[in-house]
Design a protein around this motif. Structure first.
Motif, mmCIF file in Angstrom:
data_model
loop_
_atom_site.group_PDB
_atom_site.id
_atom_site.type_symbol
_atom_site.label_atom_id
_atom_site.label_comp_id
_atom_site.label_asym_id
_atom_site.label_seq_id
_atom_site.Cartn_x
_atom_site.Cartn_y
_atom_site.Cartn_z
ATOM 1 N N ALA A 1 50.515 85.929 -14.681
ATOM 2 C CA ALA A 1 51.762 85.869 -14.962
ATOM 3 C C ALA A 1 53.024 86.658 -14.217
ATOM 4 N N PRO A 2 52.707 87.942 -13.824
ATOM 5 C CA PRO A 2 53.879 88.779 -13.136
ATOM 6 C C PRO A 2 54.213 88.146 -11.578
ATOM 7 N N TRP A 3 53.254 87.124 -11.254
ATOM 8 C CA TRP A 3 53.796 86.665 -9.824
ATOM 9 C C TRP A 3 54.425 85.093 -9.993
ATOM 10 N N SER A 4 54.780 84.885 -11.271
ATOM 11 C CA SER A 4 55.383 83.439 -11.568
ATOM 12 C C SER A 4 56.466 83.428 -10.512
ATOM 13 N N GLY A 5 56.868 82.312 -9.734
ATOM 14 C CA GLY A 5 57.555 81.619 -8.984
ATOM 15 C C GLY A 5 57.175 82.236 -7.483
ATOM 16 N N GLU A 6 56.312 83.042 -7.195
ATOM 17 C CA GLU A 6 55.910 83.679 -5.909
ATOM 18 C C GLU A 6 54.812 82.667 -5.214
ATOM 19 N N TYR A 7 54.339 81.560 -5.765
ATOM 20 C CA TYR A 7 53.508 80.884 -5.077
ATOM 21 C C TYR A 7 53.962 79.241 -5.059
ATOM 22 N N LYS A 8 53.132 78.499 -4.286
ATOM 23 C CA LYS A 8 53.597 76.891 -4.374
ATOM 24 C C LYS A 8 52.638 76.333 -4.982
ATOM 25 N N ARG A 9 51.331 76.659 -4.439
ATOM 26 C CA ARG A 9 49.944 75.965 -4.949
ATOM 27 C C ARG A 9 49.026 76.854 -5.667
ATOM 28 N N ILE A 10 48.091 76.316 -6.452
ATOM 29 C CA ILE A 10 47.198 76.949 -6.958
ATOM 30 C C ILE A 10 45.537 76.577 -6.619
ATOM 31 N N GLY A 11 44.865 77.390 -6.261
ATOM 32 C CA GLY A 11 43.291 77.132 -5.758
ATOM 33 C C GLY A 11 42.446 77.844 -6.927
ATOM 34 N N VAL A 12 41.497 77.079 -7.381
ATOM 35 C CA VAL A 12 40.739 77.885 -8.366
ATOM 36 C C VAL A 12 39.346 77.788 -7.952
ATOM 37 N N THR A 13 38.534 78.619 -7.731
ATOM 38 C CA THR A 13 36.885 78.388 -7.313
ATOM 39 C C THR A 13 36.369 79.198 -8.118
ATOM 40 N N VAL A 14 35.033 78.336 -8.656
ATOM 41 C CA VAL A 14 34.171 78.771 -9.799
ATOM 42 C C VAL A 14 32.868 78.804 -9.442
ATOM 43 N N THR A 15 31.858 79.507 -10.122
ATOM 44 C CA THR A 15 30.536 79.484 -9.823
ATOM 45 C C THR A 15 30.298 78.375 -10.773
ATOM 46 N N GLY A 16 29.426 77.442 -10.229
ATOM 47 C CA GLY A 16 28.866 76.422 -11.026
ATOM 48 C C GLY A 16 29.205 74.898 -10.217
ATOM 49 N N LEU A 17 28.918 73.878 -10.737
ATOM 50 C CA LEU A 17 29.140 72.542 -10.290
ATOM 51 C C LEU A 17 30.509 72.132 -10.480
ATOM 52 N N VAL A 18 31.392 71.876 -9.510
ATOM 53 C CA VAL A 18 32.696 71.082 -9.700
ATOM 54 C C VAL A 18 32.708 69.892 -9.336
ATOM 55 N N GLY B 1 49.824 75.469 -15.717
ATOM 56 C CA GLY B 1 51.251 74.874 -15.429
ATOM 57 C C GLY B 1 51.313 74.036 -14.213
ATOM 58 N N VAL B 2 50.382 73.958 -13.379
ATOM 59 C CA VAL B 2 50.276 73.279 -11.901
ATOM 60 C C VAL B 2 48.937 72.819 -11.941
ATOM 61 N N GLN B 3 48.564 71.387 -11.299
ATOM 62 C CA GLN B 3 47.444 70.830 -10.987
ATOM 63 C C GLN B 3 46.796 71.933 -10.040
ATOM 64 N N PRO B 4 45.424 72.546 -10.362
ATOM 65 C CA PRO B 4 45.111 73.155 -9.060
ATOM 66 C C PRO B 4 44.008 72.640 -8.278
ATOM 67 N N THR B 5 43.683 72.891 -7.065
ATOM 68 C CA THR B 5 42.767 72.666 -6.162
ATOM 69 C C THR B 5 41.506 73.293 -6.525
ATOM 70 N N LEU B 6 40.054 72.408 -6.920
ATOM 71 C CA LEU B 6 39.208 72.889 -7.372
ATOM 72 C C LEU B 6 38.094 72.992 -6.573
ATOM 73 N N ARG B 7 37.081 74.171 -6.461
ATOM 74 C CA ARG B 7 35.951 74.001 -5.847
ATOM 75 C C ARG B 7 34.990 74.993 -5.991
#
Ligand code: BMX
Length: 275
Positions: free
Chosen positions: A49-66, A96-102
Protein backbone atom coordinates in the motif's frame (compact mmCIF):
# COMPACT_ATOMS: atom_id res chain seq x y z
CA UNK A 1 10.31 0.13 -15.57
CA UNK A 2 9.53 -0.26 -11.85
CA UNK A 3 7.61 -3.40 -10.91
CA UNK A 4 5.86 -4.44 -7.69
CA UNK A 5 7.47 -7.86 -7.26
CA UNK A 6 6.20 -10.48 -4.80
CA UNK A 7 7.82 -13.78 -3.80
CA UNK A 8 5.62 -16.05 -1.66
CA UNK A 9 7.55 -19.09 -0.46
CA UNK A 10 6.96 -21.76 2.13
CA UNK A 11 8.97 -19.86 4.74
CA UNK A 12 8.85 -16.15 3.86
CA UNK A 13 6.86 -13.52 1.97
CA UNK A 14 8.89 -10.81 0.20
CA UNK A 15 7.28 -7.72 -1.36
CA UNK A 16 9.56 -5.25 -3.21
CA UNK A 17 9.86 -2.52 -5.79
CA UNK A 18 12.25 -3.71 -8.49
CA UNK A 19 13.72 -2.00 -11.55
CA UNK A 20 15.73 -4.45 -13.65
CA UNK A 21 18.37 -5.87 -11.27
CA UNK A 22 17.92 -3.16 -8.63
CA UNK A 23 15.73 -3.76 -5.55
CA UNK A 24 14.57 -0.21 -4.71
CA UNK A 25 12.57 -1.08 -1.61
CA UNK A 26 11.54 -4.26 0.20
CA UNK A 27 9.43 -5.61 3.02
CA UNK A 28 9.69 -9.18 4.31
CA UNK A 29 7.47 -11.24 6.63
CA UNK A 30 7.36 -14.90 7.67
CA UNK A 31 4.79 -16.88 5.68
CA UNK A 32 1.80 -17.46 7.97
CA UNK A 33 1.50 -21.05 6.77
CA UNK A 34 -2.05 -21.69 8.05
CA UNK A 35 -3.57 -18.42 6.80
CA UNK A 36 -4.35 -19.47 3.20
CA UNK A 37 -4.16 -17.68 -0.18
CA UNK A 38 -6.87 -15.05 0.40
CA UNK A 39 -5.13 -13.90 3.60
CA UNK A 40 -1.69 -13.95 1.95
CA UNK A 41 -2.98 -11.76 -0.90
CA UNK A 42 -4.57 -9.33 1.56
CA UNK A 43 -1.26 -9.18 3.47
CA UNK A 44 0.61 -8.48 0.21
CA UNK A 45 -1.82 -5.65 -0.64
CA UNK A 46 -1.27 -4.14 2.83
CA UNK A 47 2.54 -4.42 2.53
CA UNK A 48 2.46 -2.78 -0.93
CA UNK A 49 0.00 0.00 0.00
CA UNK A 50 2.71 2.63 0.83
CA UNK A 51 4.12 2.27 -2.72
CA UNK A 52 0.84 2.95 -4.54
CA UNK A 53 1.56 4.84 -7.78
CA UNK A 54 5.30 3.97 -7.73
CA UNK A 55 5.10 0.96 -10.08
CA UNK A 56 3.66 0.18 -13.49
CA UNK A 57 3.46 -3.63 -13.45
CA UNK A 58 3.03 -6.39 -10.87
CA UNK A 59 4.78 -9.77 -10.81
CA UNK A 60 3.85 -12.49 -8.33
CA UNK A 61 6.00 -15.58 -7.94
CA UNK A 62 4.84 -18.40 -5.68
CA UNK A 63 5.89 -21.80 -4.41
CA UNK A 64 3.67 -24.37 -6.11
CA UNK A 65 2.36 -25.11 -9.59
CA UNK A 66 1.12 -22.11 -11.59
CA UNK A 67 -0.96 -23.17 -14.59
CA UNK A 68 -3.36 -21.09 -16.67
CA UNK A 69 -3.89 -18.57 -13.87
CA UNK A 70 -4.50 -21.19 -11.18
CA UNK A 71 -2.23 -22.13 -8.24
CA UNK A 72 -1.87 -25.59 -6.68
CA UNK A 73 0.50 -27.31 -4.26
CA UNK A 74 2.56 -30.20 -5.63
CA UNK A 75 3.67 -30.85 -2.04
CA UNK A 76 1.22 -29.59 0.58
CA UNK A 77 3.92 -30.01 3.24
CA UNK A 78 5.90 -27.22 1.55
CA UNK A 79 2.85 -24.95 1.52
CA UNK A 80 -0.78 -26.03 1.77
CA UNK A 81 -2.61 -24.39 -1.13
CA UNK A 82 -6.16 -25.49 -2.10
CA UNK A 83 -6.17 -27.23 -5.50
CA UNK A 84 -6.63 -24.94 -8.54
CA UNK A 85 -6.83 -21.74 -6.47
CA UNK A 86 -7.84 -18.94 -8.93
CA UNK A 87 -4.66 -16.91 -8.33
CA UNK A 88 -4.91 -14.63 -11.39
CA UNK A 89 -8.45 -13.49 -10.57
CA UNK A 90 -7.93 -13.16 -6.80
CA UNK A 91 -4.54 -11.43 -7.16
CA UNK A 92 -6.02 -8.95 -9.67
CA UNK A 93 -8.87 -8.20 -7.23
CA UNK A 94 -6.50 -7.79 -4.27
CA UNK A 95 -3.84 -5.75 -6.07
CA UNK A 96 -5.89 -3.87 -8.66
CA UNK A 97 -3.73 -4.93 -11.62
CA UNK A 98 -3.48 -8.24 -13.50
CA UNK A 99 -0.10 -9.61 -12.31
CA UNK A 100 2.40 -11.75 -14.20
CA UNK A 101 2.46 -15.10 -12.41
CA UNK A 102 5.22 -17.74 -12.24
CA UNK A 103 6.52 -20.49 -10.00
CA UNK A 104 9.13 -19.14 -7.55
CA UNK A 105 12.08 -21.27 -8.66
CA UNK A 106 11.38 -20.72 -12.37
CA UNK A 107 11.31 -16.94 -11.77
CA UNK A 108 14.54 -17.17 -9.76
CA UNK A 109 16.15 -19.13 -12.59
CA UNK A 110 15.30 -16.30 -14.99
CA UNK A 111 16.68 -13.69 -12.60
CA UNK A 112 19.96 -15.59 -12.23
CA UNK A 113 20.12 -16.09 -16.01
CA UNK A 114 19.66 -12.39 -16.78
CA UNK A 115 21.45 -10.64 -13.94
CA UNK A 116 23.11 -13.28 -11.76
CA UNK A 117 25.50 -16.24 -11.92
CA UNK A 118 24.00 -17.44 -15.20
CA UNK A 119 25.39 -14.42 -17.08
CA UNK A 120 22.86 -15.01 -19.89
CA UNK A 121 24.04 -18.58 -20.42
CA UNK A 122 21.80 -21.65 -20.51
CA UNK A 123 21.59 -23.08 -17.00
CA UNK A 124 19.71 -25.16 -14.46
CA UNK A 125 18.69 -23.41 -11.23
CA UNK A 126 18.21 -25.44 -8.04
CA UNK A 127 16.82 -23.88 -4.87
CA UNK A 128 17.06 -25.92 -1.69
CA UNK A 129 14.83 -24.25 0.91
CA UNK A 130 11.46 -25.21 2.44
CA UNK A 131 11.17 -27.51 -0.56
CA UNK A 132 13.45 -28.12 -3.52
CA UNK A 133 12.57 -26.10 -6.60
CA UNK A 134 14.19 -25.50 -9.92
CA UNK A 135 14.12 -23.79 -13.27
CA UNK A 136 15.62 -24.53 -16.68
CA UNK A 137 16.92 -22.00 -19.19
CA UNK A 138 17.60 -23.77 -22.48
CA UNK A 139 18.22 -22.12 -25.83
CA UNK A 140 17.95 -18.79 -24.01
CA UNK A 141 14.33 -19.54 -22.99
CA UNK A 142 12.84 -20.21 -19.55
CA UNK A 143 11.03 -23.54 -19.84
CA UNK A 144 7.47 -24.05 -18.56
CA UNK A 145 6.60 -27.34 -20.18
CA UNK A 146 3.16 -28.70 -20.99
CA UNK A 147 1.58 -27.65 -17.66
CA UNK A 148 4.04 -25.29 -15.97
CA UNK A 149 5.88 -28.19 -14.35
CA UNK A 150 9.34 -27.81 -15.98
CA UNK A 151 12.04 -27.57 -13.29
CA UNK A 152 10.07 -29.08 -10.42
CA UNK A 153 13.04 -31.28 -9.49
CA UNK A 154 11.89 -31.50 -5.84
CA UNK A 155 9.08 -33.81 -6.93
CA UNK A 156 11.43 -36.38 -8.49
CA UNK A 157 12.16 -39.70 -6.81
CA UNK A 158 15.50 -39.64 -4.92
CA UNK A 159 17.95 -42.15 -6.46
CA UNK A 160 18.46 -43.84 -3.07
CA UNK A 161 14.72 -44.40 -2.62
CA UNK A 162 14.86 -42.55 0.71
CA UNK A 163 11.50 -40.81 0.15
CA UNK A 164 8.69 -40.54 -2.41
CA UNK A 165 10.03 -37.17 -3.57
CA UNK A 166 13.57 -35.87 -3.20
CA UNK A 167 12.60 -32.68 -1.38
CA UNK A 168 11.27 -34.80 1.51
CA UNK A 169 14.81 -36.19 1.97
CA UNK A 170 16.84 -33.02 1.38
CA UNK A 171 15.05 -29.79 2.35
CA UNK A 172 15.12 -27.67 5.48
CA UNK A 173 12.00 -29.49 6.69
CA UNK A 174 13.75 -32.86 6.32
CA UNK A 175 16.87 -31.62 8.13
CA UNK A 176 14.79 -30.56 11.15
CA UNK A 177 13.02 -33.94 11.14
CA UNK A 178 16.34 -35.83 10.90
CA UNK A 179 17.80 -33.71 13.72
CA UNK A 180 14.86 -34.55 16.00
CA UNK A 181 15.28 -38.25 15.14
CA UNK A 182 18.94 -37.90 16.20
CA UNK A 183 17.84 -36.41 19.54
CA UNK A 184 18.43 -32.74 18.72
CA UNK A 185 15.34 -30.51 18.67
CA UNK A 186 16.70 -27.91 16.23
CA UNK A 187 15.69 -26.53 12.82
CA UNK A 188 17.90 -26.57 9.71
CA UNK A 189 19.74 -23.47 10.97
CA UNK A 190 20.60 -25.40 14.14
CA UNK A 191 21.93 -28.32 12.08
CA UNK A 192 24.30 -26.00 10.19
CA UNK A 193 25.33 -24.39 13.49
CA UNK A 194 26.29 -27.86 14.76
CA UNK A 195 28.38 -28.70 11.65
CA UNK A 196 31.44 -30.66 12.77
CA UNK A 197 29.39 -32.81 15.14
CA UNK A 198 28.94 -36.32 13.73
CA UNK A 199 25.14 -36.22 13.84
CA UNK A 200 24.95 -32.84 12.05
CA UNK A 201 27.54 -33.75 9.40
CA UNK A 202 25.60 -36.95 8.64
CA UNK A 203 22.39 -34.95 8.00
CA UNK A 204 24.14 -32.31 5.91
CA UNK A 205 26.06 -34.89 3.89
CA UNK A 206 23.00 -37.06 3.25
CA UNK A 207 21.12 -34.01 1.95
CA UNK A 208 24.07 -32.81 -0.18
CA UNK A 209 24.74 -36.30 -1.57
CA UNK A 210 21.15 -36.57 -2.83
CA UNK A 211 21.40 -33.16 -4.50
CA UNK A 212 24.75 -34.18 -6.02
CA UNK A 213 23.14 -37.28 -7.51
CA UNK A 214 20.25 -35.16 -8.83
CA UNK A 215 22.77 -32.80 -10.50
CA UNK A 216 24.63 -35.78 -12.02
CA UNK A 217 21.34 -37.15 -13.42
CA UNK A 218 20.35 -33.73 -14.81
CA UNK A 219 23.79 -33.35 -16.40
CA UNK A 220 23.13 -36.50 -18.44
CA UNK A 221 19.60 -35.33 -19.34
CA UNK A 222 20.08 -31.62 -20.05
CA UNK A 223 23.90 -31.24 -20.10
CA UNK A 224 23.69 -27.59 -18.97
CA UNK A 225 26.83 -25.39 -18.92
CA UNK A 226 26.08 -24.50 -15.31
CA UNK A 227 24.02 -25.33 -12.22
CA UNK A 228 23.16 -22.28 -10.11
CA UNK A 229 22.45 -23.21 -6.48
CA UNK A 230 20.14 -21.02 -4.38
CA UNK A 231 17.79 -21.15 -1.39
CA UNK A 232 18.34 -20.83 2.34
CA UNK A 233 19.82 -24.32 2.52
CA UNK A 234 21.62 -24.18 -0.84
CA UNK A 235 23.47 -20.98 0.12
CA UNK A 236 24.12 -21.99 3.74
CA UNK A 237 27.80 -22.20 4.80
CA UNK A 238 29.55 -25.25 3.40
CA UNK A 239 26.52 -26.78 1.66
CA UNK A 240 27.72 -26.31 -1.94
CA UNK A 241 31.13 -27.65 -0.91
CA UNK A 242 29.39 -30.74 0.45
CA UNK A 243 27.57 -31.20 -2.88
CA UNK A 244 30.90 -30.83 -4.73
CA UNK A 245 32.47 -33.50 -2.49
CA UNK A 246 29.85 -36.01 -3.70
CA UNK A 247 30.22 -35.30 -7.44
CA UNK A 248 32.27 -38.06 -8.99
CA UNK A 249 31.26 -38.27 -12.66
CA UNK A 250 33.82 -37.72 -15.44
CA UNK A 251 31.91 -34.78 -16.89
CA UNK A 252 31.16 -33.19 -13.54
CA UNK A 253 28.35 -30.65 -13.22
CA UNK A 254 29.71 -27.15 -12.74
CA UNK A 255 28.08 -25.44 -9.74
CA UNK A 256 27.84 -21.74 -8.90
CA UNK A 257 26.27 -19.89 -5.98
CA UNK A 258 23.17 -17.85 -6.83
CA UNK A 259 24.60 -14.33 -7.15
CA UNK A 260 21.24 -12.66 -6.41
CA UNK A 261 20.64 -14.74 -3.27
CA UNK A 262 17.12 -14.43 -1.90
CA UNK A 263 16.30 -11.66 -4.44
CA UNK A 264 16.56 -13.93 -7.50
CA UNK A 265 12.80 -14.61 -7.54
CA UNK A 266 11.67 -10.96 -7.34
CA UNK A 267 14.25 -9.88 -9.91
CA UNK A 268 13.21 -12.68 -12.23
CA UNK A 269 9.46 -12.06 -11.92
CA UNK A 270 10.02 -8.32 -12.41
CA UNK A 271 11.83 -9.06 -15.69
CA UNK A 272 9.04 -11.42 -16.78
CA UNK A 273 6.43 -8.76 -15.93
CA UNK A 274 8.20 -6.32 -18.28
CA UNK A 275 8.31 -8.72 -21.26
C1 BMX B 1 7.94 -27.62 -3.89
C2 BMX B 1 6.88 -26.95 -4.79
C3 BMX B 1 7.58 -26.09 -5.85
C4 BMX B 1 8.51 -25.08 -5.22
C5 BMX B 1 9.53 -25.80 -4.30
C6 BMX B 1 10.38 -24.81 -3.51
C7 BMX B 1 4.77 -26.66 -3.57
C8 BMX B 1 3.95 -25.80 -2.65
N1 BMX B 1 6.00 -26.17 -3.94
O1 BMX B 1 8.68 -28.55 -4.59
O2 BMX B 1 6.61 -25.43 -6.65
O3 BMX B 1 9.20 -24.34 -6.22
O4 BMX B 1 8.80 -26.61 -3.33
O5 BMX B 1 9.49 -24.06 -2.71
O6 BMX B 1 4.33 -27.74 -3.99
P1 BMX B 1 10.06 -23.01 -1.59
O7 BMX B 1 8.86 -22.58 -0.82
O8 BMX B 1 11.05 -23.78 -0.78
O9 BMX B 1 10.72 -21.92 -2.38
Amino acid sequence: MTVLAVDLGGTKLLVALVNEHRVLNRIEAPTNRNAGPDAWLAQIADMAAPWSGEYKRIGVTVTGLVQDGTWSALNRATLDIPPQYPLANRASAALGVQPTLRNDAQAAAWGEHLFGAGARRDMVFLTISTGVGGGIVAGGQLLSGRSGMAGHFGQTLPPDGSATRIEDAVSGRWMAKAARAAGHDVDARGVFAAAGATWADAILDNSAARIARLCQNLQFVLDPPLFVIGGGIGLAPGYIERIEAHLDVPRRPILARAALGADAGIIGIAALACE
